[in-house]
Design an enzyme around this catalytic site. Structure first.
Site, PDB file in Angstrom:
ATOM      1  N   GLY A  72       0.818  -1.214   0.000  1.00  0.00           N
ATOM      2  CA  GLY A  72       0.000   0.000   0.000  1.00  0.00           C
ATOM      3  C   GLY A  72       0.850   1.261   0.000  1.00  0.00           C
TER       4      GLY A  72
ATOM      5  N   ILE B 202      17.245  -7.559  21.496  1.00  0.00           N
ATOM      6  CA  ILE B 202      17.323  -8.704  20.584  1.00  0.00           C
ATOM      7  C   ILE B 202      18.629  -9.469  20.801  1.00  0.00           C
ATOM      8  CG2 ILE B 202      17.544  -9.375  18.139  1.00  0.00           C
ATOM      9  CD1 ILE B 202      15.501  -7.201  17.481  1.00  0.00           C
TER      10      ILE B 202
ATOM     11  N   VAL C  20      21.352  -4.113  15.920  1.00  0.00           N
ATOM     12  CA  VAL C  20      21.751  -2.771  16.367  1.00  0.00           C
ATOM     13  C   VAL C  20      20.574  -1.796  16.350  1.00  0.00           C
ATOM     14  CG1 VAL C  20      24.167  -3.043  15.710  1.00  0.00           C
ATOM     15  CG2 VAL C  20      22.542  -2.191  14.015  1.00  0.00           C
ATOM     16  N   GLY C  21      19.370  -2.321  16.450  1.00  0.00           N
ATOM     17  CA  GLY C  21      18.193  -1.465  16.514  1.00  0.00           C
ATOM     18  C   GLY C  21      17.337  -1.599  15.267  1.00  0.00           C
ATOM     19  N   ARG C  22      16.185  -0.927  15.295  1.00  0.00           N
ATOM     20  CA  ARG C  22      15.242  -0.968  14.175  1.00  0.00           C
ATOM     21  C   ARG C  22      14.900   0.463  13.776  1.00  0.00           C
ATOM     22  NH1 ARG C  22      12.868  -5.868  13.231  1.00  0.00           N
ATOM     23  NH2 ARG C  22      10.902  -4.971  12.516  1.00  0.00           N
TER      24      ARG C  22
ATOM     25  N   ALA D 207       5.235  -4.124  20.978  1.00  0.00           N
ATOM     26  CA  ALA D 207       3.951  -4.568  20.436  1.00  0.00           C
ATOM     27  C   ALA D 207       2.784  -4.003  21.238  1.00  0.00           C
ATOM     28  CB  ALA D 207       3.902  -6.093  20.433  1.00  0.00           C
TER      29      ALA D 207
ATOM     30  N   HIS E 153       0.763 -16.785  49.323  1.00  0.00           N
ATOM     31  CA  HIS E 153       2.017 -17.411  49.735  1.00  0.00           C
ATOM     32  C   HIS E 153       1.984 -18.893  49.390  1.00  0.00           C
ATOM     33  CE1 HIS E 153       5.557 -18.366  52.103  1.00  0.00           C
ATOM     34  NE2 HIS E 153       4.874 -19.373  52.652  1.00  0.00           N
TER      35      HIS E 153
HETATM   36  P1  FAD Z   1       4.937  -4.406  12.581  1.00  0.00           P
HETATM   37  O1  FAD Z   1       4.674  -5.534  13.482  1.00  0.00           O
HETATM   38  O2  FAD Z   1       6.297  -4.239  12.024  1.00  0.00           O
HETATM   39  O3  FAD Z   1       3.870  -4.520  11.419  1.00  0.00           O
HETATM   40  C1  FAD Z   1       3.856  -3.648  10.347  1.00  0.00           C
HETATM   41  C2  FAD Z   1       3.175  -4.354   9.200  1.00  0.00           C
HETATM   42  O4  FAD Z   1       2.995  -3.423   8.152  1.00  0.00           O
HETATM   43  C3  FAD Z   1       4.003  -5.491   8.624  1.00  0.00           C
HETATM   44  O5  FAD Z   1       3.215  -6.648   8.574  1.00  0.00           O
HETATM   45  C4  FAD Z   1       4.386  -5.010   7.235  1.00  0.00           C
HETATM   46  O6  FAD Z   1       4.453  -6.064   6.273  1.00  0.00           O
HETATM   47  C5  FAD Z   1       3.230  -4.076   6.927  1.00  0.00           C
HETATM   48  N1  FAD Z   1       3.562  -3.043   5.945  1.00  0.00           N
HETATM   49  C6  FAD Z   1       4.553  -2.121   6.034  1.00  0.00           C
HETATM   50  N2  FAD Z   1       4.535  -1.308   4.963  1.00  0.00           N
HETATM   51  C7  FAD Z   1       3.504  -1.733   4.188  1.00  0.00           C
HETATM   52  C8  FAD Z   1       2.994  -1.295   2.963  1.00  0.00           C
HETATM   53  N3  FAD Z   1       3.508  -0.243   2.341  1.00  0.00           N
HETATM   54  N4  FAD Z   1       1.945  -1.966   2.445  1.00  0.00           N
HETATM   55  C9  FAD Z   1       1.388  -3.035   3.079  1.00  0.00           C
HETATM   56  N5  FAD Z   1       1.837  -3.483   4.254  1.00  0.00           N
HETATM   57  C10 FAD Z   1       2.880  -2.833   4.807  1.00  0.00           C
HETATM   58  N6  FAD Z   1       7.878  -6.295  21.218  1.00  0.00           N
HETATM   59  C11 FAD Z   1       7.305  -6.601  22.397  1.00  0.00           C
HETATM   60  O7  FAD Z   1       6.479  -5.821  22.891  1.00  0.00           O
HETATM   61  N7  FAD Z   1       7.602  -7.765  23.046  1.00  0.00           N
HETATM   62  C12 FAD Z   1       8.494  -8.647  22.563  1.00  0.00           C
HETATM   63  O8  FAD Z   1       8.736  -9.682  23.171  1.00  0.00           O
HETATM   64  C13 FAD Z   1       9.116  -8.351  21.326  1.00  0.00           C
HETATM   65  N8  FAD Z   1      10.012  -9.208  20.789  1.00  0.00           N
HETATM   66  C14 FAD Z   1      10.571  -8.923  19.578  1.00  0.00           C
HETATM   67  C15 FAD Z   1      11.504  -9.815  19.062  1.00  0.00           C
HETATM   68  C16 FAD Z   1      12.099  -9.560  17.837  1.00  0.00           C
HETATM   69  C17 FAD Z   1      13.097 -10.545  17.279  1.00  0.00           C
HETATM   70  C18 FAD Z   1      11.728  -8.393  17.115  1.00  0.00           C
HETATM   71  C19 FAD Z   1      12.332  -8.120  15.761  1.00  0.00           C
HETATM   72  C20 FAD Z   1      10.823  -7.489  17.630  1.00  0.00           C
HETATM   73  C21 FAD Z   1      10.243  -7.748  18.874  1.00  0.00           C
HETATM   74  N9  FAD Z   1       9.333  -6.857  19.455  1.00  0.00           N
HETATM   75  C22 FAD Z   1       8.767  -7.147  20.672  1.00  0.00           C
HETATM   76  C23 FAD Z   1       8.951  -5.610  18.796  1.00  0.00           C
HETATM   77  C24 FAD Z   1       7.590  -5.774  18.111  1.00  0.00           C
HETATM   78  O9  FAD Z   1       7.673  -6.825  17.178  1.00  0.00           O
HETATM   79  C25 FAD Z   1       7.196  -4.482  17.413  1.00  0.00           C
HETATM   80  O10 FAD Z   1       7.221  -3.413  18.339  1.00  0.00           O
HETATM   81  C26 FAD Z   1       5.791  -4.606  16.850  1.00  0.00           C
HETATM   82  O11 FAD Z   1       5.707  -5.644  15.911  1.00  0.00           O
HETATM   83  C27 FAD Z   1       5.377  -3.293  16.172  1.00  0.00           C
HETATM   84  O12 FAD Z   1       4.083  -3.418  15.696  1.00  0.00           O
HETATM   85  P2  FAD Z   1       3.600  -2.581  14.418  1.00  0.00           P
HETATM   86  O13 FAD Z   1       2.233  -3.057  14.132  1.00  0.00           O
HETATM   87  O14 FAD Z   1       3.842  -1.151  14.656  1.00  0.00           O
HETATM   88  O15 FAD Z   1       4.592  -3.001  13.253  1.00  0.00           O
HETATM   89  P1  NAD Z   2      18.148  -2.044  20.826  1.00  0.00           P
HETATM   90  O1  NAD Z   2      17.995  -0.602  20.583  1.00  0.00           O
HETATM   91  O2  NAD Z   2      17.459  -2.655  21.982  1.00  0.00           O
HETATM   92  O3  NAD Z   2      19.683  -2.421  20.979  1.00  0.00           O
HETATM   93  C1  NAD Z   2      20.627  -2.153  19.986  1.00  0.00           C
HETATM   94  C2  NAD Z   2      21.988  -2.127  20.639  1.00  0.00           C
HETATM   95  O4  NAD Z   2      22.964  -2.087  19.624  1.00  0.00           O
HETATM   96  C3  NAD Z   2      22.205  -0.904  21.517  1.00  0.00           C
HETATM   97  O5  NAD Z   2      22.735  -1.303  22.750  1.00  0.00           O
HETATM   98  C4  NAD Z   2      23.188  -0.069  20.707  1.00  0.00           C
HETATM   99  O6  NAD Z   2      24.042   0.723  21.517  1.00  0.00           O
HETATM  100  C5  NAD Z   2      23.960  -1.149  19.976  1.00  0.00           C
HETATM  101  N1  NAD Z   2      24.599  -0.704  18.736  1.00  0.00           N
HETATM  102  C6  NAD Z   2      24.126   0.173  17.819  1.00  0.00           C
HETATM  103  N2  NAD Z   2      24.995   0.290  16.785  1.00  0.00           N
HETATM  104  C7  NAD Z   2      26.033  -0.557  17.056  1.00  0.00           C
HETATM  105  C8  NAD Z   2      27.230  -0.911  16.376  1.00  0.00           C
HETATM  106  N3  NAD Z   2      27.532  -0.393  15.195  1.00  0.00           N
HETATM  107  N4  NAD Z   2      28.050  -1.814  16.960  1.00  0.00           N
HETATM  108  C9  NAD Z   2      27.756  -2.377  18.165  1.00  0.00           C
HETATM  109  N5  NAD Z   2      26.636  -2.062  18.848  1.00  0.00           N
HETATM  110  C10 NAD Z   2      25.780  -1.181  18.302  1.00  0.00           C
HETATM  111  O7  NAD Z   2      17.720  -2.742  19.454  1.00  0.00           O
HETATM  112  P2  NAD Z   2      17.456  -4.255  19.091  1.00  0.00           P
HETATM  113  O8  NAD Z   2      17.994  -5.155  20.127  1.00  0.00           O
HETATM  114  O9  NAD Z   2      17.890  -4.400  17.687  1.00  0.00           O
HETATM  115  O10 NAD Z   2      15.884  -4.318  19.140  1.00  0.00           O
HETATM  116  C11 NAD Z   2      15.098  -3.414  18.355  1.00  0.00           C
HETATM  117  C12 NAD Z   2      13.839  -3.083  19.058  1.00  0.00           C
HETATM  118  O11 NAD Z   2      12.957  -4.203  19.015  1.00  0.00           O
HETATM  119  C13 NAD Z   2      14.031  -2.794  20.537  1.00  0.00           C
HETATM  120  O12 NAD Z   2      14.308  -1.428  20.743  1.00  0.00           O
HETATM  121  C14 NAD Z   2      12.717  -3.153  21.118  1.00  0.00           C
HETATM  122  O13 NAD Z   2      11.902  -2.025  21.086  1.00  0.00           O
HETATM  123  C15 NAD Z   2      12.168  -4.207  20.187  1.00  0.00           C
HETATM  124  N6  NAD Z   2      12.265  -5.526  20.843  1.00  0.00           N
HETATM  125  C16 NAD Z   2      11.608  -5.705  22.018  1.00  0.00           C
HETATM  126  C17 NAD Z   2      11.700  -6.907  22.673  1.00  0.00           C
HETATM  127  C18 NAD Z   2      10.990  -7.075  23.968  1.00  0.00           C
HETATM  128  O14 NAD Z   2      10.119  -6.279  24.272  1.00  0.00           O
HETATM  129  N7  NAD Z   2      11.317  -8.082  24.762  1.00  0.00           N
HETATM  130  C19 NAD Z   2      12.462  -7.934  22.149  1.00  0.00           C
HETATM  131  C20 NAD Z   2      13.137  -7.717  20.953  1.00  0.00           C
HETATM  132  C21 NAD Z   2      13.015  -6.500  20.309  1.00  0.00           C
END
Ligand code: FAD
Ligand code: NAD
Length: 481
Positions: A125, A195, A280-282, A330, A454
């Site tokens: 989209g 992550i 290294v982040g999203r 999420a 408890h």
């Molecule tokens: P997303 O889940 O990224 O969904 C966005 C959707 O939009 C996707 O399906 C994508 O395909 C669709 N989309 C994008 N652009 C378009 C387009 N132009 N047209 C059509 N569709 C499109 N968060 C937690 O709270 N707890 C956790 O334990 C946790 N664990 C995680 C573990 C990992 C490995 C990762 C990578 C993330 C984790 N997160 C966790 C983060 C969590 O996944 C995100 O914060 C959450 O999914 C964000 O929701 P969202 O709906 O904003 O985006």
């Molecule tokens: P993050 O922001 O948690 O951690 C990234 C880490 O990478 C930071 O400590 C940063 O200083 C480091 N970094 C950045 N650039 C670097 C480099 N060039 N070399 C070495 N280190 C570097 O990001 P993430 O772990 O990729 O996760 C992304 C996001 O996904 C999180 O911010 C979180 O919001 C979400 N997430 C949430 C959960 C959960 O809720 N349990 C689990 C997984 C992911």
């Protein structure tokens, strides 16, 4: 594909936890809704659920559970008197279990869409105007859809670093690290964030030597510092090799191995490994989402600007979830999804972003809500704190989880709880009580005077709240006023 005549009250781009929840709430409120979603799974099927269900929260927690069980059998069963023979890990079977859970949940969203009369438009989209979206479907056909309101919920994607290009096999992002078909011998993780720690733990428990390279000189800087220190101690004892101030400068892949080069306080270093996870982040997934003709404001990192009603700079176009500012979680996206639907339906809705809990699903788990002690100090608030160790609760000992503590921070003058920090078994579940208390502006005494069953781990929160007034019952050396 349908022609350009279709009209909805609300069009949503993205069916992750932000977009799909928004769509369901819109439908519950009587609005006609369609959701555009482009995701295709590894089998080539279109799926709902976004990052969270397909490659994020759910599959990572499935692997964390499998790996924790394997680790417990190998390392903790004997403490219970359980004798085991040779234990081995069938990694493909573990991945199949994970995939089944994902399919069950993504299929569940599809069922909810049907039950709520939500139209799923499969394809990519693009926002064309304040009321129009173009969709290119998986057969490359184009159609346009009209919505009275539009919600952008396009989520986020991993940040990559040019010096370590992802190849999807040996050098992977988080999605690739959920798919390793065997246990890497030596796994380098770039980034000691959420992550890196969760997926690093999975493979470490299964037998990989895991080396985590973190650019910053501090570990988990947004967590309470006492929690960060305890976490570092626990992770090191589990064998995670966490190297701070490590700046990765390059990578060289040969058939045999990948050699990373990085700079640290010890100078230039080389690290040969057989797999690399870049974590290294999203970044917000807003590139190519919006037609150039529309002036929809984004910040320099690509996050869409919104006001307190989730409205973007274009009237009638809203944005929620990872593609807007705030923690990429999420539950944050889902709460925004509910709130934006209610706003669109003419109701008033808001979210207290200070009360979004954070959880890291390592063992011990880490969870917090509200201010850390360093934030309380910095903001000049007059605070008191209570602490209680897991090791002093009967349940923690009974379940062989003595590591960790609970910390409650409250305003000294009013006793109002302003932060709760937990490192320990089931912290992810225990934090919910703290969030509820804080949502009702509750006090440490409110927790202290609430009866906790408890023996439960929740007694550690109860005792920490009592300790904020030096009244903990089971504390070895109670402070005296
Ligand atoms: P997303 O889940 O990224 O969904 C966005 C959707 O939009 C996707 O399906 C994508 O395909 C669709 N989309 C994008 N652009 C378009 C387009 N132009 N047209 C059509 N569709 C499109 N968060 C937690 O709270 N707890 C956790 O334990 C946790 N664990 C995680 C573990 C990992 C490995 C990762 C990578 C993330 C984790 N997160 C966790 C983060 C969590 O996944 C995100 O914060 C959450 O999914 C964000 O929701 P969202 O709906 O904003 O985006
Ligand atoms: P993050 O922001 O948690 O951690 C990234 C880490 O990478 C930071 O400590 C940063 O200083 C480091 N970094 C950045 N650039 C670097 C480099 N060039 N070399 C070495 N280190 C570097 O990001 P993430 O772990 O990729 O996760 C992304 C996001 O996904 C999180 O911010 C979180 O919001 C979400 N997430 C949430 C959960 C959960 O809720 N349990 C689990 C997984 C992911």
């Amino acid at each position: 594909m349908s022609s350009d005549s279709e009209q909805y009250d609300v069009l949503v781009i993205g069916a992750g936890p932000a977009g799909y929840v928004a769509a369901i709430r819109c439908a519950q409120l009587g609005l006609s809704v369609a959701v555009v979603e482009k995701w295709i799974d590894r089998q080539g099927n279109p799926v709902l659920g976004g990052t969270c269900l397909n490659v994020g929260c759910i599959p990572s927690k499935a692997l964390l559970d499998s790996s924790e069980r394997y680790h417990e059998i190998n390392h903790a069963a004997s403490a219970h008197g359980i004798k085991t023979g040779r234990v081995s890990m069938d990694v493909p079977a573990m991945l199949t279990r994970k995939d089944k859970i994902v399919q069950q949940l993504t299929g569940g969203i599809e069922g909810l869409f049907k039950a709520n009369g939500i139209q799923w438009i499969q394809g990519y989209g693009r926002l064309l105007s304040d009321k129009k979206i173009a969709v290119i479907n998986h057969a490359s056909e184009r159609a346009e859809y009209h919505g009275h309101s539009i919600i952008l919920a396009s989520g986020s994607v991993p940040i990559d670093i040019p010096v370590i290009p992802i190849d999807g096999q040996r050098i992977v992002d988080s999605s690739g690290a959920l798919e390793f078909e065997d246990v890497p011998k030596r796994l380098a993780v770039i980034g000691a964030g959420v992550i890196g720690l969760e997926l690093g733990s999975v493979w470490n428990r299964l037998g990989s030597e895991v080396i985590i390279l973190e650019a910053l000189d501090s570990f988990l800087p947004t967590a309470d510092q006492q929690v960060s220190r305890e976490a570092m101690k626990q992770f090191k004892s589990q064998g995670l090799d966490i190297r701070l101030s490590a700046k990765v400068t390059g990578s060289k892949a040969t058939k045999k191995e990948i050699t990373l080069t990085y700079e640290s306080a010890q100078g230039k270093q080389k690290l040969p490994v057989d797999r690399v996870l870049v974590a290294v982040g999203r970044r917000p997934n807003t590139h190519d989402l919006i037609d150039e003709s529309i002036e929809l404001k984004r910040d320099e990192r690509g996050f869409i600007d919104i006001d307190c009603n989730f409205m973007t700079s274009v009237t009638g176009v809203y944005a929620i979830g990872d593609c807007v500012q705030g923690p990429m979680l999420a539950h944050k996206g889902s709460e925004e999804g509910i709130a934006v639907a209610e706003v669109i339906a003419g109701q008033s809705a808001s979210i207290d972003h200070n009360l979004i809990p954070w959880v890291i699903y390592t063992e011990p788990e880490i969870a917090w809500v509200g201010m850390s002690e360093q934030q309380a100090k910095k903001s000049g608030v007059n605070y008191k704190k209570g602490m209680f160790p897991y090791a002093a609760t009967g349940r923690a000992l009974a379940v062989n989880a003595p590591a960790g503590f609970v910390k409650v921070i409250a305003e000294a003058d009013t006793d109002r709880v302003i932060g709760v920090h937990i490192i320990g078994r089931s912290a992810s579940e225990l934090i919910a009580e703290a969030v509820t208390v804080m949502a009702f502006a509750g006090s440490a005494e409110d927790i202290a005077r609430t009866v906790h069953a408890h023996p439960t781990l929740s007694e550690a929160l109860h005792e920490a709240a009592l300790d904020a007034d030096n009244l903990a019952i089971h504390k070895a050396a109670p402070k005296r006023r």
